[in-house]
Design an enzyme around this catalytic site. Sequence first.
Site, PDB file in Angstrom:
ATOM      1  N   LYS A  14      10.126  24.039  14.609  1.00  0.00           N
ATOM      2  CA  LYS A  14       9.194  22.912  14.773  1.00  0.00           C
ATOM      3  C   LYS A  14       9.171  22.412  16.207  1.00  0.00           C
ATOM      4  O   LYS A  14       8.113  22.064  16.726  1.00  0.00           O
ATOM      5  CB  LYS A  14       9.559  21.761  13.819  1.00  0.00           C
ATOM      6  CG  LYS A  14       9.506  22.133  12.345  1.00  0.00           C
ATOM      7  CD  LYS A  14       9.604  20.910  11.438  1.00  0.00           C
ATOM      8  CE  LYS A  14      10.917  20.165  11.584  1.00  0.00           C
ATOM      9  NZ  LYS A  14      12.096  20.935  11.144  1.00  0.00           N
ATOM     10  N   ARG A  89      10.265  12.590   6.078  1.00  0.00           N
ATOM     11  CA  ARG A  89      11.284  13.383   5.380  1.00  0.00           C
ATOM     12  C   ARG A  89      11.662  12.815   4.034  1.00  0.00           C
ATOM     13  O   ARG A  89      12.475  13.420   3.316  1.00  0.00           O
ATOM     14  CB  ARG A  89      12.577  13.428   6.196  1.00  0.00           C
ATOM     15  CG  ARG A  89      12.463  14.250   7.419  1.00  0.00           C
ATOM     16  CD  ARG A  89      13.839  14.500   7.994  1.00  0.00           C
ATOM     17  NE  ARG A  89      13.668  14.804   9.390  1.00  0.00           N
ATOM     18  CZ  ARG A  89      14.437  15.614  10.074  1.00  0.00           C
ATOM     19  NH1 ARG A  89      15.467  16.165   9.533  1.00  0.00           N
ATOM     20  NH2 ARG A  89      14.170  15.843  11.338  1.00  0.00           N
ATOM     21  N   ARG A 128      21.429  28.601  18.471  1.00  0.00           N
ATOM     22  CA  ARG A 128      21.118  27.443  19.302  1.00  0.00           C
ATOM     23  C   ARG A 128      22.378  26.623  19.587  1.00  0.00           C
ATOM     24  O   ARG A 128      22.533  26.062  20.671  1.00  0.00           O
ATOM     25  CB  ARG A 128      20.076  26.559  18.600  1.00  0.00           C
ATOM     26  CG  ARG A 128      19.602  25.420  19.472  1.00  0.00           C
ATOM     27  CD  ARG A 128      18.522  24.603  18.792  1.00  0.00           C
ATOM     28  NE  ARG A 128      19.067  23.739  17.773  1.00  0.00           N
ATOM     29  CZ  ARG A 128      18.328  23.015  16.935  1.00  0.00           C
ATOM     30  NH1 ARG A 128      17.024  23.084  16.987  1.00  0.00           N
ATOM     31  NH2 ARG A 128      18.889  22.247  16.040  1.00  0.00           N
ATOM     32  N   ARG A 134      24.368  21.027  20.485  1.00  0.00           N
ATOM     33  CA  ARG A 134      24.000  19.795  19.793  1.00  0.00           C
ATOM     34  C   ARG A 134      25.107  19.404  18.818  1.00  0.00           C
ATOM     35  O   ARG A 134      25.677  20.265  18.151  1.00  0.00           O
ATOM     36  CB  ARG A 134      22.695  20.030  19.020  1.00  0.00           C
ATOM     37  CG  ARG A 134      21.561  19.137  19.470  1.00  0.00           C
ATOM     38  CD  ARG A 134      20.264  19.495  18.810  1.00  0.00           C
ATOM     39  NE  ARG A 134      20.179  19.095  17.418  1.00  0.00           N
ATOM     40  CZ  ARG A 134      19.049  19.100  16.720  1.00  0.00           C
ATOM     41  NH1 ARG A 134      17.925  19.468  17.298  1.00  0.00           N
ATOM     42  NH2 ARG A 134      19.031  18.743  15.465  1.00  0.00           N
ATOM     43  N   ARG A 145      22.371  20.193   6.546  1.00  0.00           N
ATOM     44  CA  ARG A 145      20.996  19.812   6.899  1.00  0.00           C
ATOM     45  C   ARG A 145      19.978  20.645   6.129  1.00  0.00           C
ATOM     46  O   ARG A 145      18.946  20.123   5.679  1.00  0.00           O
ATOM     47  CB  ARG A 145      20.782  19.954   8.416  1.00  0.00           C
ATOM     48  CG  ARG A 145      21.366  18.753   9.190  1.00  0.00           C
ATOM     49  CD  ARG A 145      21.667  19.084  10.639  1.00  0.00           C
ATOM     50  NE  ARG A 145      20.533  19.626  11.348  1.00  0.00           N
ATOM     51  CZ  ARG A 145      20.628  20.522  12.335  1.00  0.00           C
ATOM     52  NH1 ARG A 145      21.808  20.986  12.719  1.00  0.00           N
ATOM     53  NH2 ARG A 145      19.545  20.948  12.931  1.00  0.00           N
TER      54      ARG A 145
HETATM   55  P1  ADP Z   1      16.502  19.222  12.431  1.00  0.00           P
HETATM   56  O1  ADP Z   1      15.105  19.281  11.905  1.00  0.00           O
HETATM   57  O2  ADP Z   1      16.914  20.455  13.141  1.00  0.00           O
HETATM   58  O3  ADP Z   1      17.523  18.795  11.406  1.00  0.00           O
HETATM   59  P2  ADP Z   1      15.807  16.885  14.103  1.00  0.00           P
HETATM   60  O4  ADP Z   1      15.941  16.955  15.574  1.00  0.00           O
HETATM   61  O5  ADP Z   1      14.456  16.823  13.523  1.00  0.00           O
HETATM   62  O6  ADP Z   1      16.631  18.137  13.576  1.00  0.00           O
HETATM   63  O7  ADP Z   1      16.637  15.639  13.557  1.00  0.00           O
HETATM   64  C1  ADP Z   1      17.988  15.422  13.922  1.00  0.00           C
HETATM   65  C2  ADP Z   1      18.574  14.294  13.081  1.00  0.00           C
HETATM   66  O8  ADP Z   1      17.881  13.069  13.340  1.00  0.00           O
HETATM   67  C3  ADP Z   1      18.486  14.473  11.563  1.00  0.00           C
HETATM   68  O9  ADP Z   1      19.516  15.290  11.052  1.00  0.00           O
HETATM   69  C4  ADP Z   1      18.614  13.018  11.112  1.00  0.00           C
HETATM   70  O10 ADP Z   1      19.934  12.540  11.227  1.00  0.00           O
HETATM   71  C5  ADP Z   1      17.768  12.301  12.142  1.00  0.00           C
HETATM   72  N1  ADP Z   1      16.345  12.222  11.743  1.00  0.00           N
HETATM   73  C6  ADP Z   1      15.302  12.807  12.384  1.00  0.00           C
HETATM   74  N2  ADP Z   1      14.145  12.522  11.775  1.00  0.00           N
HETATM   75  C7  ADP Z   1      14.456  11.764  10.699  1.00  0.00           C
HETATM   76  C8  ADP Z   1      13.693  11.176   9.664  1.00  0.00           C
HETATM   77  N3  ADP Z   1      12.363  11.315   9.594  1.00  0.00           N
HETATM   78  N4  ADP Z   1      14.345  10.444   8.722  1.00  0.00           N
HETATM   79  C9  ADP Z   1      15.678  10.292   8.781  1.00  0.00           C
HETATM   80  N5  ADP Z   1      16.463  10.833   9.718  1.00  0.00           N
HETATM   81  C10 ADP Z   1      15.869  11.566  10.674  1.00  0.00           C
END
Ligand code: ADP
Length: 195
Positions: A14, A89, A128, A134, A145
């Site tokens: 994404k 989400r 990654r 990260r 996750r």
């Molecule tokens: P990925 O999709 O690889 O898990 P992201 O960079 O999208 O990583 O998100 C990293 C973290 O940020 C998530 O694991 C969560 O803790 C938080 N996060 C991001 N977007 C949301 C969301 N829409 N609702 C709740 N937590 C979120």
Amino acid sequence: MKRVVLFGPPGVGKGTQGGRLASVLGVPVISTGDLFRAHVANGTELGRRMSALIAAGDYVPDSVTNTMLAERLAENDARSGFLLDGYPRTADQVAELDRLLAVAGTALDAVMLLAASDDVLEERLLRRAAEQGRADDTPEVIRHRIALYHAETEPLVALYDAADLVLRVDGVGTTDEVHERLIGAIGQAEPSTLP
Ligand code: ADP
């Protein structure tokens, strides 16, 4: 296509695809993950309170996420369009996004669902991890996750299917291949290929 959600599991691409797609569409990318990581990096109060949750791969509470997203969407550059990465989400976030757009007199144009198998996702995220370091890219947190996506987020696709908004795209292939599929799915030509 000006108001688009890029949907899919962690590691499906994404971030990479969102940036390219957004520049074709001429809209900003709004990534809640990036916004949260900026809070953590800048040591804001939100960042300090949420850093442990984020490092564990758990979702930030809807109240916090929704407020942050609403503020970002209200900024000038997002008025005429946006590409959302990592939001919504949860069912609560789907409802909040609907509400925000309705208040603005707009609506989503598409939800693009990128797909790949869990094995591919895990392998990409582990790669990654080695490159970027990260905090949430450890093997245990990666598996958590992906599981959380299947349990909490994937079922939301049905809500968008009911509104006939979902465009499904295979996320396995080279970056260019997946990009071409996304462009094909929205039926929009690359600016560089226009006469
Ligand atoms: P990925 O999709 O690889 O898990 P992201 O960079 O999208 O990583 O998100 C990293 C973290 O940020 C998530 O694991 C969560 O803790 C938080 N996060 C991001 N977007 C949301 C969301 N829409 N609702 C709740 N937590 C979120």
